[in-house]
Design a protein around this motif. Structure first.
Motif, PDB file in Angstrom:
ATOM      1  N   HIS A 259       0.827  -1.219   0.000  1.00 20.28           N
ATOM      2  CA  HIS A 259       0.000   0.000   0.000  1.00 20.28           C
ATOM      3  C   HIS A 259       0.860   1.268   0.000  1.00 20.28           C
ATOM      4  O   HIS A 259       0.547   2.257   0.662  1.00 20.28           O
ATOM      5  N   THR A 304      -9.013   7.647  -4.879  1.00 21.95           N
ATOM      6  CA  THR A 304     -10.154   8.181  -4.128  1.00 21.95           C
ATOM      7  C   THR A 304     -10.097   9.703  -3.939  1.00 21.95           C
ATOM      8  O   THR A 304     -11.047  10.296  -3.458  1.00 21.95           O
ATOM      9  N   GLU A 314      -4.632  10.401  -4.284  1.00 25.43           N
ATOM     10  CA  GLU A 314      -4.669   9.524  -3.111  1.00 25.43           C
ATOM     11  C   GLU A 314      -5.264   8.189  -3.523  1.00 25.43           C
ATOM     12  O   GLU A 314      -6.298   8.132  -4.184  1.00 25.43           O
ATOM     13  N   SER A 316      -6.603   4.277  -2.416  1.00 20.87           N
ATOM     14  CA  SER A 316      -7.134   3.463  -1.313  1.00 20.87           C
ATOM     15  C   SER A 316      -7.059   1.997  -1.704  1.00 20.87           C
ATOM     16  O   SER A 316      -7.078   1.660  -2.894  1.00 20.87           O
TER      17      SER A 316
END
Ligand SMILES: [Zn+2]
Length: 362
Positions: A259, A304, A314, A316
């Motif tokens: 991530h 997102t 950004e 997610s």
């Protein structure tokens, strides 16, 4: 009855002519490991000159393996390299562990050159499926031995340790220097990016093992996957019979697992640089198919938030692992129309075999 036979013969001949007319001389396969549709989407939003915007022929690949809804890289790459689905963790062997014939093996049989460019170890699951056969993707020393025996012409990436014995800071238990074996076979060997660049374009066969392990992530590298791709193509183009090359953006997947959004977008930029080089080559050559796809999606990622100009995106995530979301296929060049529509991941492999050799039967 006779009329029917004549019609069938006519259609068969027409198909053959048709097949021959689309047969590309060279095939460039680019695999973004873990690169789901939203990865390509994020890259397009962020990069106004993204090479992905150039494709007119786009398809969708269902990535399930023979035994799992969610594939791993080994089974995913095997499907592309052989045209067959297999079990997770299997590298170009069938579900019973028997070797599957790969597109590299067939290209070499037909007298074409073959090449691999990756940012992981060159023996990692994705490249491994093009050069090895084992039911254990982690056995990278075995895959190293197999790829040296297979005579792949151009190899660029990391993983020198799998070619050296433990006594020489490598990983091999058998005390074999595969690097010596390569030199004895007539290969040039480069152990850094500058050594790679010193190789003259007339060097036909070489291994550039630039790190003991995988390459540094693109943020910490002063050369791009595009630079490595350009170098590989400058050597392979000298084969008048043509070539098949597989180029992998290996670490897109690693950023997705962790991530790490900034790294993910950087790895997509790095992969895009390779796509750009492949398209520059194909447009000038006019007889090269460029095929871009992925082995699976990683992380259930979506964009997102962000600015209208694509800055400060950004991302997610909904998963720490792979997901079964179908991935994109982007094709340019002779034969590209075969990759329109929705297909299973192993159909990509079968179509590549067909374009390499229209007489090949599955
Ligand atoms: Zn993968």
């Amino acid at each position: 009855m006779i009329l029917r036979s004549v019609v069938i013969l006519f259609l068969a001949a027409f198909n053959l002519i048709n097949a021959q007319s689309v047969k590309p001389k060279n095939i460039i396969i680019l695999i973004g490991d873990g690169m789901g549709i939203n990865y390509v989407g994020a890259s397009i939003l962020q990069d106004s000159i993204s090479p992905f915007k150039e494709f007119k022929t786009i398809g969708l690949s269902i990535t399930c393996s023979a035994d799992k809804l969610i594939t791993d890289s080994a089974a995913g790459a095997t499907a592309i390299a052989t045209g067959y689905l297999t079990n997770n963790k299997y590298i170009s062997v069938d579900t019973l562990g028997r070797p599957l014939y790969t597109i590299f093996e067939h290209a070499e049989k037909l007298g074409l050159s073959t090449g691999l460019v990756v940012t992981a170890t060159v023996t990692h699951a994705t490249p491994g499926a093009f050069v090895g056969h084992t039911n254990d993707r982690n056995d990278q020393t075995l895959i190293a031995s197999q790829m040296v025996e297979q005579d792949v012409d151009v190899v660029i990436g990391g993983g020198l340790k799998y070619f050296l014995p433990k006594s020489f800071s490598g990983e091999r238990d058998d005390n074999v220097f595969l690097t010596d074996r390569l030199v004895n076979k007539g290969y040039a060997l480069a152990k850094s990016y500058s050594e790679l660049n010193e190789l003259s374009d007339t060097t036909r066969q070489f291994y550039a093992l630039l790190e003991m392990d995988g390459l540094p992530e693109s943020l910490r590298r002063d050369y791009s996957l595009g630079d490595l791709t350009k170098k590989a193509l400058s050597h392979l183009k000298n084969d008048s019979d043509g070539f098949v090359i597989m180029i992998e953006g290996s670490q897109i997947d690693w950023a997705g697992h962790d991530h790490k959004s900034k790294e993910l977008l950087e790895e997509m930029k790095d992969f895009s640089s390779a796509v750009t080089e492949a398209l520059v080559f194909a447009k000038a050559d006019k007889n090269t198919l460029v095929l871009i796809t992925s082995d699976h999606e990683t992380g259930g990622m979506s964009v997102t938030k962000g600015n209208l100009d694509g800055s400060e995106l950004e991302l997610s995530y909904t998963s720490g692992g792979h997901t079964p979301s179908p991935v994109g296929i982007f094709a340019y060049g002779p034969g590209e129309e075969l990759f329109k529509g929705t297909m299973n991941i192993n159909d990509i492999g079968q179509k590549l075999f067909f374009l390499l050799d229209p007489t090949y039967k599955f």
